[in-house]
Design an enzyme around this catalytic site. Structure first.
Site, PDB file in Angstrom:
ATOM      1  CE  LYS A 117      -4.451  -1.502   1.756  1.00  0.00           C
ATOM      2  NZ  LYS A 117      -5.477  -1.320   2.794  1.00  0.00           N
ATOM      3  CE  LYS A 199      -8.744 -10.759  -3.358  1.00  0.00           C
ATOM      4  NZ  LYS A 199      -8.251 -10.303  -2.074  1.00  0.00           N
ATOM      5  CE  LYS A 202     -14.275  -3.015  -3.312  1.00  0.00           C
ATOM      6  NZ  LYS A 202     -15.257  -3.567  -2.418  1.00  0.00           N
TER       7      LYS A 202
END
Ligand code: TRP
Length: 333
Positions: A117, A199, A202
């Protein structure tokens, strides 16, 4: 005399970052509803975790409520389980601070999610992103949870939670139950429809890669028709057939059919028929979820009564652990 066995307790959380994908649903939330009969469950909207990346206040508020409604639409019953919003129970933030003082800088630096991140949001590598696992440890340990259903991306955080708990118990005696991970029997990982080695997400740039659980039937079928498969013609689960394997996993999850049953059902038929069948099965399966969601979002008063009750219950239960911790550390209560 027969001894009454106390049910094991479960806590899990989900970040309110938009509508769940079919991957979130099949991999996690769909399995949460049946667990309510076997365990004492607490399910949490992890809104404190979500502000480790910038959120637009108006959108964020809407997403918290919508995510809460989605949990209920997926069969989580506020009469059976504690369904609450993390920020509405201040004990989470408070225990998180205490635990962050029992978490080492080195441990947090090794978290792969932090590394990923901070690379992705290089302009905002904030302290919350770094101490995120201490907050997650607080979430879990406050409820003395026996089991924590988490996906593969969270197992490192759970392991750290266990280490923090053991460390704290080592200093102060038995304060925290040491939680175990829980992999539900049907917890499959769902892959992108556009690139079945990745994976389903969204945030995928290709809108056809991802099914959202509130998508309409024709959208769902359209996306499945475009799903990437392979150049063979056989619907069977085999290594190297990532696209077909993924579609079979999805079809199996929503119909309850085994891989052998699916192979037999589509023997001699082309991929085209199979894709439409998967799309229809998914759309039919999600229809009640979509309808229930619309009903709940039109009844804000009911939703509010649910999350207020959830906040109260979660506060009452978690306060016991928090007070124990505060006393052990030496704070004046
Ligand atoms: N970090 C989890 C995720 O992003 C969400 C979460 C927060 C959670 N607190 C939790 C999951 C406690 C399980 C238990 O998926």
């Amino acid at each position: 005399m027969e001894q009454q066995q106390k049910k094991k307790s479960i806590l899990s959380g989900i970040q309110p970052t938009g509508v769940f994908t079919l991957g979130n649903y099949i991999g996690a939330v769909k399995n949460w509803a049946p667990m309510q009969d076997e365990f004492d469950c607490a399910y949490m909207i992890a809104d404190l975790h979500a502000i480790t990346v910038r959120q637009d206040p108006k959108v964020f508020k809407q997403q918290i409520l919508s995510c809460y409604a989605l949990l209920l639409s997926c069969g989580i019953d506020p009469e059976k389980s504690i369904v609450f919003i993390q920020s509405q129970n201040k004990n989470h933030a408070q225990l998180s601070w205490v635990l962050s003082c029992y978490t080492q800088f080195g441990e947090l630096s090794r978290m792969t999610q932090f590394k990923d991140k901070s690379a992705k949001h290089a302009d905002n590598v904030n302290a919350g992103l770094f101490t995120y696992p201490s907050l997650m440890a607080a979430d879990i340990l406050l409820y003395q949870a026996d089991l924590v259903p988490v996906g593969a991306d969270q197992t490192q955080h759970l392991e750290l939670t266990r280490n923090i708990a053991n460390r704290f118990n080592g200093i102060y005696g038995n304060v925290f139950k040491i939680p175990e991970g829980y992999v539900p029997k049907a917890g499959a990982k769902i892959m992108s429809l556009a690139d079945p080695t990745k994976k389903m997400s969204k945030s995928d740039e290709n809108p056809n890669a991802c099914i959202l659980i509130l998508d309409e039937k024709d959208q769902i079928i359209k996306k499945f028709k475009r799903a990437v498969t392979d150049s063979e013609m056989e619907v069977c689960y085999r290594e190297g057939k990532d696209g077909i394997n993924n579609l079979m996993t999805i079809y199996g999850a929503v119909t309850g059919k085994s891989m052998d049953e699916i192979t037999a059902e589509f023997a001699g038929k082309g991929y085209g028929d199979f894709k439409v069948a998967v799309g229809e099965a998914v759309a039919d399966h999600l229809r009640p979820v979509r309808e229930e969601y619309a009903r709940l979002m039109a009844d804000k008063a009911y939703l509010e009564s649910c999350y207020r009750k959830g906040a109260e219950l979660s506060e009452r239960i978690s306060r016991r652990t928090l007070e124990k911790v505060m006393k052990k550390v030496g704070f004046i209560l």
